[in-house]
Design an enzyme around this catalytic site. Structure first.
Site, short mmCIF file in Angstrom:
data_model
loop_
_atom_site.label_atom_id
_atom_site.label_comp_id
_atom_site.label_asym_id
_atom_site.label_seq_id
_atom_site.Cartn_x
_atom_site.Cartn_y
_atom_site.Cartn_z
N TYR A 61 0.98 -0.95 -0.05
CA TYR A 61 -0.01 -0.12 -0.07
C TYR A 61 0.71 1.16 0.22
O TYR A 61 1.52 1.45 0.90
CB TYR A 61 -0.94 0.05 1.13
CG TYR A 61 -2.01 -0.86 1.28
CD1 TYR A 61 -2.36 -1.86 -0.09
CD2 TYR A 61 -2.78 -1.42 2.42
CE1 TYR A 61 -3.24 -2.82 0.22
CE2 TYR A 61 -3.76 -2.31 2.27
CZ TYR A 61 -4.02 -2.95 1.50
OH TYR A 61 -4.94 -3.93 1.14
N SER A 62 0.56 1.86 -1.00
CA SER A 62 1.41 3.12 -1.31
C SER A 62 2.96 2.93 -0.94
O SER A 62 3.75 3.90 -0.37
CB SER A 62 0.73 4.44 -0.21
OG SER A 62 -0.44 4.64 -0.68
#
Length: 326
Positions: A61-62
Site C-alpha cells: 500500500y503506497s
C-alpha cells in the site's frame, strides 16, 4: 463497539476492521485518492475512540507508506497491547529477482521491513496477499511458521485465493505441524458473492475467521449509481472489479436503496448489516476517507436485517466473473 474472537483463536477483534489502504503517499502508488499523513491521523484517532482495535494494511500500500503512517499514528494514540495490527506480503516491492512473491527469502525480508515501517516488534496477523504460483506451498508455510516462532507475528492469515488453494495450505500446515492460517481476507459484498460457493463453507467448517475486503464494493453500495467521487473516477482496480457486471448489479443497489429509505438509515449501513449477518464473517474491512464514513460504518452494528429483507437483497444476484483469486 462489539468484539468477537478471530476464528478459532482467543484473539478479540472489533466487529469493524479499519482498512488502511486509504492512507499513504499518493505519488508512491497507483491510487491518487489516498490520504496523506495529516489527513489520515484524525481518522485513525477516531477509529480508536469508537472502539476499533483491528487495523489492516499491507507492505504494497503506497509503497510501504501506509504502514509508516499507521505505525506512527498507533504509537501516538494507542496502547500496543490492545491493538490488533495486520499486514500482508506478496506483491512486488522492488525490481529484480526476489522482489515479490512468497518464497522464504521474500517473506523473511519483507516481515522485517514491515516491522520497521510499522515501528513495532511484531504484527498480530501476518497475511499472504495472494497465492504464489511460483513457490511451493510447503516453502511458504514453513517460512510463515518460522516468522511466528521468531515472535514476529502472533497469527497468520491468507487473502483472495481459490478454496482448493486455501485447503491445500491448511493441509500442508497440519501435516507438518506448522502454524495454521486463522483468517481469510476475501472479496465479499452484496454485488460480489462468489465466495459463498466454496470459500465461505470451507471457512465455517474449519473455524476460520472471515474478514472481507471491499464490503461496500468500493463505494458502489453506498451512493446513488450516477454519483461519482474522486476515487470512483480514478480507481482502475474498482473499474476492473465491477464495471463488467454493472447492469445487473444496479438492480441490487436499487433494492438496497429502497430498504435504506424504509429504515431511515444509510445504504452503507444496510450493506454492512447484510455482511455482518453472513456466517462466518468476523470483521468486515472498511476503507474510509473521512470521519463521517467511519461513524456510519460503526453505526451499522446496530442494524439487524429481517429474513425477508435479506432474501429481497439477495434474490437478483447472478453469477459473476471471479475477481480477486486470480
Amino acid at each position: 463497539m462489539d468484539y468477537v474472537k478471530l476464528g478459532n483463536t482467543g484473539l478479540d477483534v472489533s466487529r469493524i476492521c479499519l482498512g488502511c489502504m486509504s492512507f499513504g503517499v499518493a505519488e508512491r502508488w497507483t491510487h491518487p485518492w489516498v490520504l496523506n499523513e495529516e489527513n489520515s491521523r484524525p481518522i485513525i484517532k477516531k477509529a480508536l475512540d469508537l472502539g476499533i482495535n483491528f487495523f489492516d494494511t499491507a507492505n504494497i500500500y503506497s509503497d510501504g507508506t501506509s504502514e509508516e503512517i499507521v505505525g506512527r499514528a498507533l504509537k501516538a494514540y494507542a496502547n500496543r497491547d490492545e491493538i490488533v495490527l495486520a499486514t500482508k506480503v506478496h506483491f512486488r516491492m522492488h525490481h529484480g529477482p526476489n522482489g515479490a512473491g512468497l518464497s522464504r527469502k521474500a517473506i523473511m525480508s519483507e516481515i522485517d521491513k514491515s516491522l520497521t515501517r510499522l515501528g513495532t516488534d511484531y504484527v498480530d496477523l501476518y497475511q499472504i496477499h495472494r497465492w504464489d504460483y511460483n513457490t511451493p506451498i510447503e516453502e511458504t508455510m514453513e517460512a510463515l511458521h518460522d516468522v511466528v516462532k521468531a515472535g514476529k507475528a502472533r497469527y497468520i492469515g491468507a487473502s483472495a485465493m481459490y478454496a482448493w488453494q486455501f485447503q491445500k495450505a491448511l493441509y500442508t500446515a497440519e501435516k507438518n505441524g506448522w502454524t495454521r492460517f486463522v483468517a481469510m481476507q476475501n472479496h465479499l459484498n452484496l454485488i460480489y458473492r462468489e465466495e459463498e460457493r466454496e470459500m465461505m463453507p470451507l471457512c465455517k467448517d474449519q473455524k476460520i475467521g472471515v474478514i472481507p475486503y471491499s464490503p461496500l464494493a468500493s463505494g458502489r453500495l453506498a451512493r446513488d449509481w450516477s454519483e461519482t467521487t474522486h476515487r470512483s473516477e480514478t480507481d482502475q482496480a474498482q473499474k476492473s472489479k465491477y464495471d463488467a457486471s454493472a447492469p445487473m448489479d444496479r438492480l441490487i443497489v436499487d433494492r438496497l436503496a429502497a430498504i435504506a429509505e424504509q429504515r431511515s438509515v444509510s445504504r452503507a449501513q444496510i450493506a454492512l448489516a447484510w455482511l455482518l449477518q453472513k456466517e462466518p464473517v468476523t470483521s468486515p474491512i472498511i476503507g474510509v476517507t473521512n470521519i463521517s464514513q467511519l461513524e456510519e460504518s460503526v453505526d451499522a452494528l446496530s442494524v439487524t436485517l429481517t429474513t425477508e429483507e435479506i432474501a429481497y437483497l439477495e434474490e437478483l444476484y447472478v453469477p459473476h466473473r471471479v475477481v480477486g483469486a486470480l
